[in-house]
Design a protein around this motif. Structure first.
Motif, mmCIF file in Angstrom:
data_model
loop_
_atom_site.group_PDB
_atom_site.id
_atom_site.type_symbol
_atom_site.label_atom_id
_atom_site.label_comp_id
_atom_site.label_asym_id
_atom_site.label_seq_id
_atom_site.Cartn_x
_atom_site.Cartn_y
_atom_site.Cartn_z
ATOM 1 N N SER A 121 -7.816 9.749 -9.034
ATOM 2 C CA SER A 121 -6.729 9.273 -9.200
ATOM 3 C C SER A 121 -5.838 9.807 -9.154
ATOM 4 C CB SER A 121 -7.055 8.624 -11.105
ATOM 5 O OG SER A 121 -7.058 10.592 -11.755
ATOM 6 N N ILE A 122 -5.545 11.145 -9.127
ATOM 7 C CA ILE A 122 -4.316 11.886 -8.946
ATOM 8 C C ILE A 122 -4.061 11.829 -6.831
ATOM 9 C CG2 ILE A 122 -4.627 13.321 -10.752
ATOM 10 C CD1 ILE A 122 -5.083 15.592 -8.723
ATOM 11 N N ASN A 123 -4.722 11.353 -6.509
ATOM 12 C CA ASN A 123 -4.579 11.386 -4.418
ATOM 13 C C ASN A 123 -3.872 10.225 -4.034
ATOM 14 O OD1 ASN A 123 -5.302 13.598 -5.013
ATOM 15 N ND2 ASN A 123 -7.314 13.263 -4.089
ATOM 16 N N HIS A 124 -2.650 10.493 -3.138
ATOM 17 C CA HIS A 124 -2.548 9.327 -2.422
ATOM 18 C C HIS A 124 -3.492 8.839 -1.955
ATOM 19 C CE1 HIS A 124 1.411 9.803 -4.961
ATOM 20 N NE2 HIS A 124 2.188 10.526 -4.284
ATOM 21 N N MET A 125 -3.679 7.783 -1.441
ATOM 22 C CA MET A 125 -4.532 7.579 -0.689
ATOM 23 C C MET A 125 -3.989 6.284 0.452
ATOM 24 S SD MET A 125 -7.630 8.922 -1.559
ATOM 25 C CE MET A 125 -9.273 7.900 -0.805
ATOM 26 N N ALA A 126 -5.300 6.026 1.531
ATOM 27 C CA ALA A 126 -4.336 5.499 2.789
ATOM 28 C C ALA A 126 -6.056 4.715 3.489
ATOM 29 C CB ALA A 126 -4.355 6.464 3.746
ATOM 30 N N TRP A 127 -5.463 4.240 4.202
ATOM 31 C CA TRP A 127 -5.999 3.548 4.827
ATOM 32 C C TRP A 127 -5.992 3.691 6.410
ATOM 33 C CZ3 TRP A 127 -11.630 0.919 4.288
ATOM 34 C CH2 TRP A 127 -11.801 0.569 3.417
ATOM 35 N N TYR A 128 -7.448 4.367 7.427
ATOM 36 C CA TYR A 128 -6.477 4.095 8.720
ATOM 37 C C TYR A 128 -7.527 3.883 9.671
ATOM 38 C CZ TYR A 128 -4.754 8.256 6.143
ATOM 39 O OH TYR A 128 -3.668 9.318 5.566
ATOM 40 N N ARG A 129 -6.633 3.508 11.080
ATOM 41 C CA ARG A 129 -7.704 2.313 12.191
ATOM 42 C C ARG A 129 -7.849 3.551 13.355
ATOM 43 N NH1 ARG A 129 -4.625 -3.045 12.083
ATOM 44 N NH2 ARG A 129 -2.880 -2.176 13.554
ATOM 45 N N VAL A 147 -1.687 3.629 -0.727
ATOM 46 C CA VAL A 147 -0.929 3.308 -1.906
ATOM 47 C C VAL A 147 -1.085 5.118 -3.066
ATOM 48 C CG1 VAL A 147 -3.807 3.322 -2.194
ATOM 49 C CG2 VAL A 147 -1.610 2.642 -4.297
ATOM 50 N N THR A 148 -0.068 5.430 -3.414
ATOM 51 C CA THR A 148 0.001 6.188 -4.505
ATOM 52 C C THR A 148 -0.334 6.317 -5.569
ATOM 53 O OG1 THR A 148 1.712 5.781 -5.918
ATOM 54 C CG2 THR A 148 2.886 6.322 -3.782
ATOM 55 N N SER A 149 -0.610 7.415 -5.881
ATOM 56 C CA SER A 149 -1.323 7.750 -7.479
ATOM 57 C C SER A 149 -1.206 6.892 -8.310
ATOM 58 C CB SER A 149 -1.541 9.091 -8.265
ATOM 59 O OG SER A 149 -0.486 9.411 -8.379
ATOM 60 N N THR A 179 3.866 1.076 -2.313
ATOM 61 C CA THR A 179 1.917 1.403 -1.225
ATOM 62 C C THR A 179 3.353 0.829 -0.715
ATOM 63 O OG1 THR A 179 2.454 -1.804 -1.472
ATOM 64 C CG2 THR A 179 0.611 -0.183 -2.796
ATOM 65 N N ASN A 180 2.608 1.417 0.522
ATOM 66 C CA ASN A 180 3.590 1.624 2.183
ATOM 67 C C ASN A 180 2.598 0.733 2.828
ATOM 68 O OD1 ASN A 180 5.730 1.864 3.377
ATOM 69 N ND2 ASN A 180 5.710 3.661 3.693
ATOM 70 N N TYR A 181 3.199 0.250 4.239
ATOM 71 C CA TYR A 181 2.335 -0.202 5.012
ATOM 72 C C TYR A 181 2.904 -0.013 6.488
ATOM 73 C CZ TYR A 181 0.656 -2.898 1.591
ATOM 74 O OH TYR A 181 0.146 -3.743 0.215
ATOM 75 N N ALA A 182 1.881 0.181 7.476
ATOM 76 C CA ALA A 182 2.970 0.132 8.676
ATOM 77 C C ALA A 182 3.663 -0.775 9.067
ATOM 78 C CB ALA A 182 1.738 0.433 10.008
ATOM 79 N N ASP A 183 4.433 -0.834 10.057
ATOM 80 C CA ASP A 183 4.949 -2.158 10.343
ATOM 81 C C ASP A 183 4.673 -3.575 10.849
ATOM 82 O OD1 ASP A 183 8.271 -0.768 11.623
ATOM 83 O OD2 ASP A 183 7.383 -1.635 9.780
ATOM 84 N N SER A 184 2.743 -3.011 12.120
ATOM 85 C CA SER A 184 1.628 -3.775 12.178
ATOM 86 C C SER A 184 1.379 -4.736 11.635
ATOM 87 C CB SER A 184 1.126 -3.033 13.601
ATOM 88 O OG SER A 184 0.144 -1.975 12.202
ATOM 89 N N THR A 227 -3.000 -5.615 2.314
ATOM 90 C CA THR A 227 -2.082 -5.624 0.606
ATOM 91 C C THR A 227 -3.146 -4.079 0.612
ATOM 92 O OG1 THR A 227 -1.552 -7.189 0.042
ATOM 93 C CG2 THR A 227 -1.942 -6.654 -1.143
ATOM 94 N N ILE A 228 -2.719 -3.085 0.256
ATOM 95 C CA ILE A 228 -3.801 -2.347 -0.027
ATOM 96 C C ILE A 228 -3.746 -1.865 -2.037
ATOM 97 C CG2 ILE A 228 -2.567 -0.548 -0.710
ATOM 98 C CD1 ILE A 228 -4.058 0.936 0.650
#
Length: 116
Positions: free
Chosen positions: A30-38, A51-53, A57-62, A68-69
């Motif tokens: 719950s305290i970690n900023h999490m991300a998706w990668y590919r 996505v922050t705790s 949210t923040n996204y790659a331009d592509s 939506t995370i």
């Protein structure tokens, strides 16, 4: 041992949608900023969204405007809703902490294939 288990991938036609899930064990989720990668075949793993705790949210331009995370801290789960999928979105998708120093061993990922 913290584990990350991704699921929800599959074969979808261009323009289709998928929702990926990542279940994470560990009391620090719950305290970690999490991300998706590919990682696409023959390419390096790349950051897709984070996505922050607190839920920012923040996204790659592509993928901006299409993906939506989100996260559910009560379930230790991160989601990636993917809409308007394109063939170039084809890759194995992984989740992990955003900060390299906090990353856990990578899970097996979930394959997303966008093809007609």
């Amino acid at each position: 041992q913290v584990q990350l288990v991704e699921s929800g991938g599959g074969l979808v036609q261009p323009g289709g949608s998928l929702r990926l899930s990542c279940a994470a064990s560990g009391s620090t989720f719950s305290i970690n900023h999490m991300a998706w990668y590919r990682q696409a075949p023959g390419k390096q793993r790349e950051w897709v969204a984070s996505v922050t705790s607190g839920g920012s949210t923040n996204y790659a331009d592509s993928v901006k405007g299409r993906f939506t995370i989100s996260r559910d801290n009560a379930k230790n789960t991160v989601y990636l809703q993917m809409n308007s999928l394109k063939p170039e979105d084809t890759a194995v998708y992984y989740c992990n902490a955003l900060a390299p120093v906090l990353r856990k061993p990578w899970g097996q990922g979930t394959q997303v294939t966008v093809s007609s």
